[in-house]
Design a protein around this motif. Structure first.
Motif, PDB file in Angstrom:
ATOM      1  N   THR A 191      21.041  30.628 -19.364  1.00  0.00           N
ATOM      2  CA  THR A 191      20.181  29.851 -18.477  1.00  0.00           C
ATOM      3  C   THR A 191      18.960  30.675 -18.090  1.00  0.00           C
ATOM      4  O   THR A 191      19.083  31.854 -17.755  1.00  0.00           O
ATOM      5  CB  THR A 191      20.957  29.448 -17.207  1.00  0.00           C
ATOM      6  N   PRO A 244      16.178  31.339 -15.274  1.00  0.00           N
ATOM      7  CA  PRO A 244      16.157  31.100 -13.829  1.00  0.00           C
ATOM      8  C   PRO A 244      14.864  30.428 -13.359  1.00  0.00           C
ATOM      9  O   PRO A 244      14.095  30.980 -12.575  1.00  0.00           O
ATOM     10  CB  PRO A 244      16.312  32.510 -13.249  1.00  0.00           C
ATOM     11  N   VAL A 245      14.628  29.226 -13.887  1.00  0.00           N
ATOM     12  CA  VAL A 245      13.435  28.456 -13.549  1.00  0.00           C
ATOM     13  C   VAL A 245      13.834  26.996 -13.379  1.00  0.00           C
ATOM     14  O   VAL A 245      14.834  26.555 -13.940  1.00  0.00           O
ATOM     15  CB  VAL A 245      12.343  28.574 -14.649  1.00  0.00           C
ATOM     16  N   ALA A 268       8.094  34.071 -16.966  1.00  0.00           N
ATOM     17  CA  ALA A 268       9.540  34.303 -17.095  1.00  0.00           C
ATOM     18  C   ALA A 268       9.879  34.759 -18.513  1.00  0.00           C
ATOM     19  O   ALA A 268      10.685  35.668 -18.712  1.00  0.00           O
ATOM     20  CB  ALA A 268      10.322  33.044 -16.729  1.00  0.00           C
ATOM     21  N   THR A 319      12.536  36.908 -14.948  1.00  0.00           N
ATOM     22  CA  THR A 319      12.263  36.869 -13.520  1.00  0.00           C
ATOM     23  C   THR A 319      12.356  35.420 -13.044  1.00  0.00           C
ATOM     24  O   THR A 319      11.749  34.534 -13.645  1.00  0.00           O
ATOM     25  CB  THR A 319      10.848  37.410 -13.226  1.00  0.00           C
ATOM     26  N   PRO A 320      13.102  35.151 -11.975  1.00  0.00           N
ATOM     27  CA  PRO A 320      13.166  33.778 -11.459  1.00  0.00           C
ATOM     28  C   PRO A 320      11.775  33.291 -11.040  1.00  0.00           C
ATOM     29  O   PRO A 320      10.997  34.035 -10.454  1.00  0.00           O
ATOM     30  CB  PRO A 320      14.082  33.897 -10.233  1.00  0.00           C
ATOM     31  N   GLY A 355       9.680  29.714  -9.386  1.00  0.00           N
ATOM     32  CA  GLY A 355       9.976  28.511  -8.650  1.00  0.00           C
ATOM     33  C   GLY A 355       8.906  27.447  -8.601  1.00  0.00           C
ATOM     34  O   GLY A 355       9.093  26.429  -7.983  1.00  0.00           O
TER      35      GLY A 355
END
Length: 150
Positions: free
Chosen positions: A100, A102-103, A115, A126-127, A129
């Motif tokens: 997965t 992280p977005v 990311a 890196t997540p 958002g």
């Protein structure tokens, strides 16, 4: 007349953002994944050391970014989009299961590029958002596609 797939504009925007971030994809495709019990929308973007400049010592055969939009009729997946990634093997196949990213499923293209860059260069994404502000039209088109796919 050929009808454009509803998620094609989003995948194209992601491809453009990756190119602008100096991670030019070797390939980017938007299609209907129908090899499972319940068809869904899929985008696949291939990054390779030769084309994208990702580190060959970390990903000698490259990596793929996978965007799936599920109808919610499959017990294994919630309705809507999600991002994943996988390492490519020498034969062009990829590791499974995918990891997965992280977005959010509708992450803004430059944020997805960021990311992907951290994933490529550090091994960990890196997540991010930020949502794609132009998603409404594409999201509505995906919903209409799901209704037609019934």
């Amino acid at each position: 007349m050929t009808r454009q797939l509803p998620h094609a504009p989003y995948i194209t925007a992601i491809e453009t953002a990756l190119t602008e971030a100096q991670l030019t994809p070797e390939q980017a495709d938007a299609f209907v994944e129908d090899s499972y019990d319940v068809p869904h929308l899929r985008g696949v973007i291939t990054l390779t050391p030769e084309t994208s400049g990702i580190p060959a010592d970390r990903y000698p055969h490259g990596l793929i970014l996978v965007w799936d939009w599920h109808t919610g009729r499959d017990d294994d997946h919630d309705r809507g989009p999600a991002w994943q990634w996988a390492r490519l093997r020498e034969d062009g196949s990829c590791t499974w299961p995918h990891e997965t990213l992280p977005v959010p499923g509708w992450v803004a293209p430059p944020m997805l590029a960021a990311a992907a860059a951290t994933l490529a260069h550090t091994g960990t994404a890196t997540p991010m958002g930020s949502l794609w502000r132009q998603r409404a039209r594409t999201e509505q088109a995906c919903e209409a596609w799901a209704q037609d796919a019934l």
